[in-house]
Design an enzyme around this catalytic site. Structure first.
Site, mmCIF file in Angstrom:
data_model
loop_
_atom_site.group_PDB
_atom_site.id
_atom_site.type_symbol
_atom_site.label_atom_id
_atom_site.label_comp_id
_atom_site.label_asym_id
_atom_site.label_seq_id
_atom_site.Cartn_x
_atom_site.Cartn_y
_atom_site.Cartn_z
ATOM 1 N N LYS A 1 70.288 -11.393 -49.401
ATOM 2 C CA LYS A 1 71.532 -10.625 -49.265
ATOM 3 C C LYS A 1 72.719 -11.443 -48.766
ATOM 4 C CE LYS A 1 70.524 -8.797 -44.694
ATOM 5 N NZ LYS A 1 69.627 -7.848 -44.026
ATOM 6 N N ARG B 1 67.344 1.562 -35.317
ATOM 7 C CA ARG B 1 68.064 1.516 -36.572
ATOM 8 C C ARG B 1 67.343 2.523 -37.457
ATOM 9 N NH1 ARG B 1 68.997 -3.745 -40.330
ATOM 10 N NH2 ARG B 1 67.336 -2.737 -41.506
HETATM 11 C C1 LIG Z 1 68.673 -8.547 -43.574
HETATM 12 C C2 LIG Z 1 67.315 -8.057 -43.344
HETATM 13 C C3 LIG Z 1 66.284 -8.956 -43.047
HETATM 14 C C4 LIG Z 1 66.517 -10.444 -42.887
HETATM 15 O O1 LIG Z 1 67.055 -10.683 -41.629
HETATM 16 P P1 LIG Z 1 67.261 -12.183 -41.074
HETATM 17 O O2 LIG Z 1 67.515 -11.995 -39.631
HETATM 18 O O3 LIG Z 1 68.420 -12.737 -41.817
HETATM 19 O O4 LIG Z 1 66.007 -12.911 -41.334
HETATM 20 C C5 LIG Z 1 65.002 -8.467 -42.866
HETATM 21 N N1 LIG Z 1 64.755 -7.144 -42.963
HETATM 22 C C6 LIG Z 1 65.721 -6.247 -43.239
HETATM 23 C C7 LIG Z 1 65.372 -4.807 -43.311
HETATM 24 C C8 LIG Z 1 67.029 -6.667 -43.445
HETATM 25 O O5 LIG Z 1 67.979 -5.773 -43.738
#
Ligand SMILES: *Cc1c(COP(=O)(O)O)cnc(C)c1O
Length: 378
Positions: free
Chosen positions: A36, A131
């Protein structure tokens, strides 16, 4: 070269990803590579796949569609609950999704039936970060309901910590997730094939030698891109922390007082600025601002200080360097700046690929595949 631009070194990213895939592999944990922050950029995704990542993850269906349009057919998980208004796109392009609402799972099942497909579901569990997620006490009942939907495969459970509230993954909350997987299997008879423990903030726990229980997957974005552990933003030993740079161009450089003069009111962004009188300095301006980056998240080169930012200007103290108009200054972005720069149309993206790689990349053949070119940015 155009500026401002993000320079993304795919070789360093691939190195970081393969190091993490291998370290976690020894612990029985697979890596979902999170695309992302690069908006589903296929060159980034291919670097992850070359590093041995077997699943891709993104929180936006648009980014998963970008991957599919480029021919990447690797299993992809949508890591945010699908919007009801997007379920058709989700079942078409995502292999599975994270879910916490039965209304959404029901709509996914209907959309999957219409498209003559099945859709995988991972149920998101709330473990304290507040969350998204199902409260643990309600999980078994949600599993029972989920198993009734004809076109849904329940693949497992997942959780996400250290995001909204900074709750750290540890043996206690990871133990709860493991036990929930066991309870579901005993009470509902449904195998929990994937138990996804979290994001980059899970690395310390996952590599600490603590018993990992049923956790067999984590999802990594920041650790791969920036080589940082998000819990304290410390470098992860053995990884590159300079795979990404933000480059901006100097448009003014002048000797100026370090203090403003006149009657001082609020600034553009509402706050009242504070100034330290350090006499006359060389103030240089690079053409980047709040619209492109989170200025707080930029690390300047040694001997250059960031003074302030407006929407379009970043003011620097360059008294220790001679800075020419038109020259470029390179900053290290943090995650927040990286996200904003990636999504700013004003910031060019320069991916460097020095190696020629061959990777398995079967055609994504889909009668519903949207027509046209994959979106590109340079
Ligand atoms: C963005 C995201 C991740 C990745 O997070 P990082 O801290 O960049 O590794 C993992 N799980 C979910 C649900 C996310 O939205």
């Amino acid at each position: 070269m155009t500026s401002p631009r993000l320079e993304i070194d795919l070789d360093k990213i691939q190195y970081n990803a393969s190091a993490l895939v291998s370290r976690l592999g020894h612990r029985g944990i697979s890596v979902t590579g999170v695309t992302k922050a690069c908006m589903g950029e296929p060159r980034f995704a291919r670097a992850l796949l070359s590093a041995g990542v077997k699943t891709l993850g993104d929180s936006r269906i648009e980014n998963i569609e970008t991957l599919r349009l480029s021919g990447i057919a690797t299993p992809a998980v949508l890591m945010r609950s699908p919007m009801l208004s997007q379920v058709e796109r989700v079942v078409r392009h995502a292999t599975m999704s994270f879910n916490s609402e039965l209304d959404v799972i029901s709509a996914l099942s209907t959309a999957a039936r219409k498209a003559n497909r099945r859709h995988g579901v991972l149920l998101m569990v709330e473990l304290g970060d507040l969350r998204d997620g199902i409260m643990p006490a309600e999980l078994v009942e949600t599993v029972r309901q989920t198993l009734r939907f004809p076109n849904i495969d329940l693949n497992g459970i997942s959780t996400n910590l250290a995001c909204r509230s900074g709750v750290s993954p540890d043996s206690r909350n990871m133990g709860v997730l493991s036990r929930l997987a066991d309870v579901i299997e005993t009470e509902c008879g449904s195998a929990m094939r994937m138990v996804s423990g979290g994001n980059s903030s899970n690395l310390q726990w996952a590599l600490s030698g603590a018993s990992i229980g049923r956790i067999n997957n984590i999802r990594l974005g920041e650790a791969i891109l920036l080589g940082l552990d998000p819990l304290q933003r410390q470098p992860i030993p053995g990884l590159y922390t300079d795979a990404i740079a933000l480059v901006a161009e100097v448009i003014e450089s002048k000797k100026k007082p370090s203090q403003p003069w006149g009657t001082i009111a609020q600034t553009t962004f509402g706050s009242s600025a504070t100034f330290q009188d350090i006499g006359t300095i060389t103030q240089s301006i690079v053409a980047i601002g709040h619209q492109d980056v989170d200025p707080q998240g930029l690390t300047p080169p040694p001997d250059i200080d960031i003074l302030a930012a407006s929407s379009d200007h970043l003011m620097l103290n360059t008294s220790k360097h001679e800075v020419k108009i038109g020259s470029e200054i390179s900053f290290q972005p943090n995650y927040s700046t990286l996200l904003r720069a990636m999504t700013s149309p004003f910031v060019a993206k320069a991916y460097t690929e020095t190696k020629q790689q061959t990777i398995p990349c079967p055609d994504f053949r889909d009668q519903h595949q949207p027509k046209g070119e994959a979106p590109r940015w340079h």
